[in-house]
Design a protein around this motif. Structure first.
Motif, PDB file in Angstrom:
ATOM      1  N   ASP A  23       0.786  -1.094  -0.083  1.00  0.00           N
ATOM      2  CA  ASP A  23       0.168  -0.182   0.186  1.00  0.00           C
ATOM      3  C   ASP A  23       1.260   1.158   0.085  1.00  0.00           C
ATOM      4  O   ASP A  23       0.596   1.806   0.063  1.00  0.00           O
ATOM      5  N   ALA A  24       2.009   1.281   0.413  1.00  0.00           N
ATOM      6  CA  ALA A  24       2.967   2.063   0.078  1.00  0.00           C
ATOM      7  C   ALA A  24       3.824   2.567  -0.883  1.00  0.00           C
ATOM      8  O   ALA A  24       4.230   3.301  -1.146  1.00  0.00           O
ATOM      9  N   GLY A  25       3.038   1.601  -2.006  1.00  0.00           N
ATOM     10  CA  GLY A  25       4.068   2.085  -3.488  1.00  0.00           C
ATOM     11  C   GLY A  25       4.914   1.465  -3.517  1.00  0.00           C
ATOM     12  O   GLY A  25       5.632   1.513  -4.313  1.00  0.00           O
ATOM     13  N   LEU A  26       5.674   0.588  -2.553  1.00  0.00           N
ATOM     14  CA  LEU A  26       7.029   0.036  -2.720  1.00  0.00           C
ATOM     15  C   LEU A  26       6.182  -1.656  -2.978  1.00  0.00           C
ATOM     16  O   LEU A  26       5.822  -2.342  -3.133  1.00  0.00           O
ATOM     17  N   THR A  27       7.838  -2.132  -4.068  1.00  0.00           N
ATOM     18  CA  THR A  27       7.352  -3.579  -4.870  1.00  0.00           C
ATOM     19  C   THR A  27       8.377  -4.186  -3.649  1.00  0.00           C
ATOM     20  O   THR A  27       9.625  -4.162  -3.519  1.00  0.00           O
ATOM     21  N   PRO A  28       7.770  -5.373  -3.451  1.00  0.00           N
ATOM     22  CA  PRO A  28       8.385  -6.480  -2.938  1.00  0.00           C
ATOM     23  C   PRO A  28       9.546  -7.325  -3.272  1.00  0.00           C
ATOM     24  O   PRO A  28       9.200  -6.969  -4.234  1.00  0.00           O
TER      25      PRO A  28
END
Length: 214
Positions: free
Chosen positions: A171-176
Motif C-alpha cells: 500500500d506504500a507503493g513499494l515493490t516487494p
C-alpha cells in the motif's frame, strides 16, 4: 434495514477499515470514522455498531467469512499433515494481499496480536479452530499442553505480522523483493519449521563458570 441505513452502515465499515488500518485501531477517533463516512455525528456509528468494538468486529467478520469458506475446503481433505494445516491458515489470508480492502484487513489483524493468546477461549471461528487444534495436536510429542498452546500462539503472531507488514509495504507503493507465491510458500515453510522444532532449552546459553570452581 432501509436502503439508506444499509448504505450508511457500509460507508462506516469502509471508513473504519481504512482508518483503523492506516492510523491504528485504537489511535483512530470515532469522530474521524464518522467524518470519513460523510456523517455528521457519532450517533450513526453507535446506532449501527454500538461503538468501536462493534465496528471492529463487523469489519473483521466480513473477511473472516471469506477466509472460513476457503479454509473449510482445505480442511475437508481425508488426511491432513502439519504442512496442510499451516497452509490452511496462511493461504486464505495471503490471498487477501491482492485486494485493497484485504490488505487493510491484514493490517488491522496485525495490530491485534495481544489477543492471539485467547484462541482457545471459544470465540475463534470454527474452521480456524479446526486448523489451530490440528496444528496443536501435531506438534512434537514431548511438548506439554501449555507449550503447545504457546507455540500455536507465536505461529499466529508470526503469520499476522508478516502479512500485515507486506500489506503495508504494497500500500506504500513499494515493490516487494520476493514475488507473491514464493513469499507465501516461504512463510508457510518457516512456520512449519518453527512449529515442529524439537530440543527444548537448547537455546539457553551455558552460564560462565565461577572463578576458582572445578
Amino acid at each position: 434495514m432501509p436502503r439508506d441505513a444499509a448504505g450508511t452502515r457500509q460507508r462506516l465499515l469502509v471508513a473504519g477499515r481504512r482508518l483503523f488500518a492506516d492510523n491504528g485501531v485504537y489511535a483512530t477517533s470515532l469522530k474521524a470514522v464518522v467524518e470519513q463516512a460523510g456523517q455528521r455525528n457519532t450517533s450513526a456509528l453507535h446506532y449501527h455498531f454500538g461503538g468501536r468494538d462493534g465496528l471492529l468486529t463487523a469489519i473483521l467478520d466480513v473477511h473472516n467469512a471469506r477466509i472460513e469458506t476457503a479454509r473449510q475446503s482445505m480442511l475437508d481433505a481425508p488426511t491432513l499433515t502439519l504442512d496442510d494445516l499451516v497452509a490452511a491458515v496462511v493461504l486464505p489470508q495471503a490471498a487477501l494481499l491482492h485486494e485493497q480492502d484485504g490488505r487493510e484487513f491484514l493490517s488491522i489483524i496485525s495490530q491485534l496480536s495481544d489477543l492471539f493468546d485467547r484462541w482457545e477461549d471459544g470465540r475463534t471461528p470454527e474452521q480456524a479452530m479446526r486448523a489451530f487444534l490440528g496444528i496443536k495436536q501435531r506438534l512434537p510429542a514431548d511438548l506439554p499442553d501449555d507449550l503447545r498452546h504457546e507455540r500455536v500462539t507465536r505461529f499466529l503472531e508470526l503469520v499476522a505480522q508478516a502479512l500485515g507488514s507486506r500489506a503495508r509495504q504494497i500500500d506504500a507503493g513499494l515493490t516487494p523483493t520476493v514475488e507473491h507465491d514464493t513469499w507465501v510458500d516461504n512463510l508457510a515453510t518457516m512456520a512449519v519449521g518453527a512449529l515442529s522444532a524439537t530440543g527444548r532449552g537448547r537455546g539457553r546459553p551455558t552460564p560462565p563458570a565461577r572463578a576458582g570452581s572445578r
